[in-house]
Design an enzyme around this catalytic site. Sequence first.
Site, PDB file in Angstrom:
ATOM      1  N   SER A  16       0.843  -1.194   0.000  1.00 19.26           N
ATOM      2  CA  SER A  16       0.000   0.000   0.000  1.00 19.26           C
ATOM      3  C   SER A  16       0.874   1.238   0.000  1.00 19.26           C
ATOM      4  O   SER A  16       1.978   1.227   0.548  1.00 19.26           O
ATOM      5  CB  SER A  16      -0.934   0.004   1.220  1.00 19.26           C
ATOM      6  N   ASP A  17       0.379   2.288  -0.623  1.00 21.89           N
ATOM      7  CA  ASP A  17       1.110   3.554  -0.641  1.00 21.89           C
ATOM      8  C   ASP A  17       0.106   4.695  -0.694  1.00 21.89           C
ATOM      9  O   ASP A  17      -0.984   4.549  -1.268  1.00 21.89           O
ATOM     10  CB  ASP A  17       2.045   3.636  -1.850  1.00 21.89           C
ATOM     11  N   GLN A  18       0.482   5.805  -0.084  1.00 26.57           N
ATOM     12  CA  GLN A  18      -0.431   6.944  -0.046  1.00 26.57           C
ATOM     13  C   GLN A  18       0.274   8.206  -0.531  1.00 26.57           C
ATOM     14  O   GLN A  18       1.399   8.491  -0.122  1.00 26.57           O
ATOM     15  CB  GLN A  18      -0.950   7.161   1.376  1.00 26.57           C
TER      16      GLN A  18
END
Length: 201
Positions: free
Chosen positions: A73-75
Site C-alpha cells: 500500500s502507498d499513499q
Amino acid sequence: MPSSALPRLILASSSAYRRELLGRLHLPFEAIAPDIDETPHPGETPEATALRLARAKAAAVALENPGALVIGSDQVATLDGIQIGKPGDHARALAQLQMMRGRRVIFHTALCLWDGRTGAAQVENVQVFVTFRDLPDAELDAYLRIEQPYDCAGSAKNEGLGIALLERIDSNDPTALTGLPLIALTGMLRRAGMPFFNLQQ
C-alpha cells in the site's frame, strides 16, 4: 478452507499504522519492510505514483517469499495536483499544514494484493477527500510538537490529535486515510480465497 491450508499473509510495510489496521481483521500475518525507491517519476500523476509504489512494494516482498499473499500500500496526498509526501521534519510539516489549511486535499491510497501462488496482482486506488480547518500557525505548530507526524503524508495523523485539524472527510472506505483501505482489502482477500470467519472451527 482450514487454517493450516491458508497461505502466508505478509504486509509489505514498516508502518505501525498499517499493522494496526490489518490486525483488526484477526488474520495471522507478518510484516516485512520492502526496500524500494519511493521517489515519484517525472511527470507521473499522484494516482499513478501511489499505484506503482503499492505494486512495487508487494512485488519486492513477494519475490523473496514465494507462495505468499502480499499486501502493498502507498499513499500520496495532493493539493491542486501537486504531490504532498511525508514531511520528514517539523519545518516541512508546518509548511504542508499552512498550505492545506482551509483547503480540500485528495489522498490517494493505493492497494495491491499480490498472490504468490498464481502471480496475479489485484490493484486499486481509493480516494479520500479531506477538508482542513483554517487554523492559525500557533495551533498547527502545537499540534506538530504533540504528535510529531513526520512520517505521515500531509502531516495529518487523523487517528490521533490530527483529527482536530479536519473539518470533513469524504470516502467510501474510512480506513483509507490512515493508510490501508480495509473495505477494498477484504474484497481482494475474499477473491483470493481468504476466509474471515469461523477460522477456529
